[in-house]
Structures are given as structure tokens and as C-alpha cells.
Design an enzyme around this catalytic site. Structure first.
Site, PDB file in Angstrom:
ATOM      1  N   ASN A 468       0.843  -1.202   0.000  1.00 43.54           N
ATOM      2  CA  ASN A 468       0.000   0.000   0.000  1.00 43.54           C
ATOM      3  C   ASN A 468       0.873   1.244   0.000  1.00 43.54           C
ATOM      4  O   ASN A 468       2.044   1.211   0.392  1.00 43.54           O
ATOM      5  CB  ASN A 468      -0.930   0.020   1.217  1.00 43.54           C
ATOM      6  N   CYS A 469       0.283   2.332  -0.475  1.00 43.58           N
ATOM      7  CA  CYS A 469       0.912   3.636  -0.360  1.00 43.58           C
ATOM      8  C   CYS A 469       0.046   4.466   0.568  1.00 43.58           C
ATOM      9  O   CYS A 469      -0.677   3.922   1.398  1.00 43.58           O
ATOM     10  CB  CYS A 469       1.086   4.291  -1.734  1.00 43.58           C
ATOM     11  N   TYR A 470       0.064   5.772   0.409  1.00 41.63           N
ATOM     12  CA  TYR A 470      -0.631   6.654   1.339  1.00 41.63           C
ATOM     13  C   TYR A 470      -2.148   6.513   1.257  1.00 41.63           C
ATOM     14  O   TYR A 470      -2.846   6.619   2.258  1.00 41.63           O
ATOM     15  CB  TYR A 470      -0.230   8.096   1.025  1.00 41.63           C
ATOM     16  N   ARG A 472      -3.682   4.113  -1.362  1.00 42.01           N
ATOM     17  CA  ARG A 472      -4.087   3.011  -2.224  1.00 42.01           C
ATOM     18  C   ARG A 472      -3.558   1.665  -1.747  1.00 42.01           C
ATOM     19  O   ARG A 472      -2.429   1.559  -1.284  1.00 42.01           O
ATOM     20  CB  ARG A 472      -3.587   3.233  -3.668  1.00 42.01           C
TER      21      ARG A 472
END
Length: 527
Positions: A468-470, A472
């Protein structure tokens, strides 16, 4: 080739989150320290004049500036950790060792060949002191290059083991052994290769600044247009953290990058006017104002029978954009159903930055209203012109509203709340996710949510990797034809992007909680 290139760019963009997301924290703390040393505030609140409080503020803001002058090391370690597939802690440790080997190898080679300039003539020479070692000034680019190389070697050899007496030299130790000659060789190569590259980068920055408002508009346009691909980080990162975004000497230290210059300037009370390069970090305008107008337009154009339901969704997404600067939940509400609105949004984002530049506004709010208050208010109107930022933002909100409303009504765009009566309003299902969080449904809430997400992704056997990112959930899927986008939106996702085997599910700020639930469901532990 195109697929491999896109996959590589996706991985690189994702890996950049490790170093990039920590830097705003440093900026916030610098701004917070500035509160304790602000002379105007001290007149209103005399307790700020106390030596202990003033000294604490100076220590807080001054010490964190050192992060901005060592971004090469930070990006090297951050990228190595972000790109490592496993044993990330070993990758980070190896990155530090490799960085030290590189800078010292370059220093020794340049010294042997009498390429080092006198210490008192470093300014403008293309050389700099890095961790006390004089080398070519590669800044963030050095960290990016070394971080990628460390991650590649780490991923390839970290699980290679030997038998017998050679056992000690396997695994992470083998990775470092391989990297030593690579770092030494790179130090020699870049001694000759980097100066012309450095000149090209400087020329690019000069060209962009020379194009004035056109360059600013193009930056703002691409910053939004590339969001669907997740590659917009590759647009703003060079401006914010490298010499493309500007170079300034502040407090005797050379600072590169628009955001870094801003952070350094707010920590230096002698700076009377903030740098013009800060305009490249003015992305907060559309986040705090423009998208609010867009949300209001979508609400007013929704069908009467669906307004009550859509109100909660749009308010939640708009508040997230305003307070935290996370725009994707709102942007994805119209990105796929009405892409022309997203194009209009991108154009208006670029134009908003141009207007800020025309009126010489230096205020920023990259992560919403909280950042805006901490960064700008204590510095005063003279440095930032923050009241003009708000005024321009309000005008932008009105422009967004009327343009969005006109396009929606004239083109009959199917924005949230304008679907056919027989169609489900995709974003309303966020209520189901909230209900699960609150335990309104039977069973384990997080387990139920994770089971639904995994099933919508084609089952556990269809998932190769979870990350995951910030905002998504990022996955690698074996067969994307099994992905049920409608079901994923039923878990609270505001958008789903499928590109080859890469799937991105946009959840916004709750993505970390969802990632953990999915990891637990799949039995993924540790890294």
C-alpha cells in the site's frame, strides 16, 4: 518492453513513498519550532520570550534542517527499504554501508587525481560536503541511484546461502560484498559522468523557471493528470527535493528543492521574503478550495432521490481533501465516470498555481488546512501573503463549481447521484464499511471486510503481492479478469485501477487499516 517499463515505474513510484512521506513531518516540526521563535507571536504571548521555550524552538527547527541537507542518504535508505521484497531491515542497513563506501571512494579517487576544489571555493563548483566528505554534489539523485542499485542486488542475492566454511558470507553479507566493488566503480564512473549530467539538470531547471507561468501551468497540469497511473509522484518529487526546483544558500548551507528551501527559510528568522520556487508546492490550492466547489456542483446536480445518500459521501471526501490534503477519494468519484471533469480539474489546478505566481503568493498548504495554518500563519502576511491565498482559493472554488456544473448538466455526465434509478450509486456502499467497523454486522468486522476484499480480488490464490501507499492498496494479481470492481467499491473504495497485473484500490486514509486486515486474513506476517 512497455509493460516492463510501466511495472518498473510503478514499483519505483511506490518505493519513493518511504522517504517522501517522512519529509513533510520534518517540515511540520520545523514550522512548529518556528512558532516558539516568532517575534510577533512573542509580543502577543510573552511566555514565548522565555529562554527555555525560545531555545527549544530554535533547537527543534534548526536540528531538523539537517534532514534537508542529507537527503541523499535518506533517499538511498528509504528507496532500498521501499523496493526490497523481503528482509527490508537488512536492505536499509546495507544501503547505509553502501552510501558510506561510495562517498569515501569518490573522495579518495578525486583526491588522487587532484579533482577536489579548495574547501573555501565549494560554492558553485559542483562539489559539496556530504557527511563531512567532499564529493561531487549529486544531492537526491545520488540517493535515488544508489537506493535502486542496492534494492536490485538485495532482491537478487539476499537468499543466496553457502555451505561449510563459506556459510558466513551468504545472505545479506553476500549482498554487501557484491555491492562494495559496484560502489567503488560507480564512484569512479560518476566522477566523469556526473558533471555533464549536472549541467543538463541545471539547464532543465533554468528552462522551466525561464518559461515562467507556462512551466508552472504544465507542472500543475501533469501533477493531476498522472494521478490515475500513480506516477504523479515522479512529477513533483524532482521539483520539491532536487535542484530542478531551485537552489539557495540559507544559513551557510546550500539547500536544493522547492519544499526544502521553504522549510529551511521558515527556520531562519533572517529571511524576509520566502523564495519564489515555493510556487511548485502550491498544490494545496485545489485541495483546500477547488475540489470543494466540485463536490458542491456534483451534489447540486444529483437527482433529488439520491441527494440524501450522496451528501454524506461527498462531504466526507471533501473534508478529507480540505483537512488532510488527500484528494483521491473525491477525484476518483468522477475520474472514470466523467473523465472530462478530471481533465478540467487538471487544467484548473495548473491555472490556480499560475494565478498564485502572478499575485506573488508564497503561502502553501500541500497537505490541507492543518499544514496551511502551521506553515503560513506564524510567518505573517509579509512573507507568505496567505490572505491572498485564501481569496484566490475562494475564487477558484466558485470557478470549479460553475465549470463542473456546466459540464455535468450540458453533457449529462454520470457523476455520483446521477446514475439511472435502477443503477447502484457505487460510492454509497462506504456505509457498509462503516457499519462493519462499528460492529453493526455479525462476526469479526475486520475479518469480514478482508474476506470481501480478497474475494473481490479473485481469491487468495489470485493474489501474488499486497502493498500500500498513502491512499491506495496496491496488489499484483495473477488473473485480473477475476477482479470484481463493483464489489471492491462495496468495501469503501472510491476507485479501482487495473493495469496489466497491477491493481490499485483507492481507499484514502483508511488504507493502512485495510491493508493490515487483508494481511491478517491471508496470513501474511512481518514484512
Amino acid at each position: 518492453m512497455k509493460k516492463k517499463l510501466m511495472d518498473a515505474m510503478q514499483q519505483f513510484s511506490k518505493g519513493m513513498f518511504v522517504p517522501v512521506l517522512i519529509l513533510p513531518i520534518a517540515g511540520l516540526l520545523i514550522a512548529f519550532g518556528n512558532l516558539f521563535t516568532n517575534a510577533k507571536l512573542a509580543e502577543i504571548m510573552p511566555f514565548l520570550k522565555a529562554p527555555a521555550i525560545n531555545g527549544f524552538g530554535r533547537m527543534l527547527s534548526g536540528s531538523l534542517v539537517s534532514i534537508l541537507t542529507n537527503l541523499g542518504l535518506i533517499f538511498c535508505v528509504g528507496l532500498a527499504v521501499g523496493l526490497a521484497k523481503e528482509k527490508k531491515s537488512h536492505a536499509g542497513f546495507t544501503a547505509v554501508l553502501s552510501y558510506l563506501v561510495y562517498i569515501n571512494a569518490m573522495n579518495i579517487y578525486m583526491s588522487i587525481n587532484k579533482l577536489l576544489v579548495p574547501a573555501d571555493k565549494l560554492r558553485g563548483s559542483g562539489q559539496a560536503m556530504v557527511l563531512g566528505v567532499q564529493v561531487l554534489d549529486m544531492g537526491v539523485f545520488l540517493g535515488i541511484i544508489l537506493g535502486i542499485i542496492v534494492a536490485l542486488i538485495h532482491n537478487r542475492y539476499v537468499n543466496t546461502e553457502f555451505d561449510g566454511a563459506w556459510q558466513t558470507y551468504g545472505g545479506p553479507r553476500l549482498v554487501f560484498i557484491i555491492l562494495i566493488p559496484i560502489m567503488v566503480l560507480l564512484a569512479v564512473i560518476f566522477t566523469y559522468v556526473w558533471p555533464p549530467v549536472q549541467g543538463a539538470i541545471s539547464s532543465l531547471g533554468n528552462f522551466i523557471r525561464a518559461t515562467g507561468n507556462f512551466g508552472i501551468f504544465l507542472y500543475g497540469l501533469l501533477d493531476r493528470l498522472l494521478i490515475p497511473t500513480g506516477l504523479h509522484h515522479l512529477v513533483y518529487t524532482p521539483f520539491l527535493y532536487t535542484q530542478i526546483g531551485g537552489v539557495a544558500e540559507i544559513g551557510g548551507k546550500v539547500i536544493e528543492g522547492a519544499r526544502n528551501i521553504y522549510f529551511a527559510e521558515i527556520a531562519d528568522p533572517k529571511i524576509l521574503r520566502l523564495s519564489s520556487t515555493v510556487i511548485y508546492d502550491a498544490r494545496g490550492l485545489s485541495k483546500m478550495f477547488g475540489l470543494l466547489g466540485a463536490a458542491l456542483a456534483m451534489y447540486h446536480t444529483a437527482k433529488p432521490s439520491k441527494k440524501t445518500a450522496i451528501k454524506a459521501i461527498l462531504i466526507s471526501a471533501a473534508v478529507t481533501s480540505l483537512i488532510a490534503g488527500v484528494t483521491e477519494p473525491l477525484e476518483f468519484s468522477f475520474l472514470f465516470t466523467a473523465p472530462i471533469l478530471f481533465v478540467a480539474h487538471s487544467v484548473l489546478n495548473g491555472l490556480g498555481m499560475v494565478v498564485l505566481n502572478i499575485f506573488d503568493v508564497r503561502a502553501i498548504g500541500p497537505n490541507g488546512v492543518i499544514d496551511f495554518l502551521l506553515y503560513n500563519i506564524p510567518l505573517g502576511v509579509a512573507k507568505t501573503s496567505w490572505p491572498m491565498f485564501i481569496l484566490i482559493g475562494l475564487v477558484q472554488a466558485v470557478v470549479y463549481y460553475f465549470i463542473f456544473r456546466l459540464l455535468i448538466t450540458k453533457l449529462n455526465l454520470k457523476t455520483p447521484g446521477r446514475e439511472e434509478e435502477t443503477e447502484e450509486t457505487k460510492l454509497y456502499s462506504k456505509k457498509d464499511y462503516v457499519a462493519k467497523q462499528e460492529g453493526e454486522k455479525s462476526g469479526n468486522a475486520n475479518g469480514d471486510l478482508a474476506a470481501t476484499v480478497v474475494e473481490a480480488l479473485g481469491g487468495a490464490d489470485n493474489i501474488e503481492k499486497v502493498d500500500n501507499c498513502y491512499t491506495r492498496l496496491r496488489l499484483i494479481i495473477k488473473d485480473t479478469s477475476k477482479v470484481d470492481q463493483t464489489a471492491l467499491k462495496g468495501t469503501g473504495a472510491s476507485g479501482v485501477i487495473v493495469k496489466d497485473r497491477n491493481v490499485q484500490v483507492v481507499y484514502g486514509l483508511q488504507v493502512t487499516k485495510i491493508r493490515k486486515a487483508v494481511d491478517d486474513f491471508l496470513g501474511i506476517q512481518g514484512e
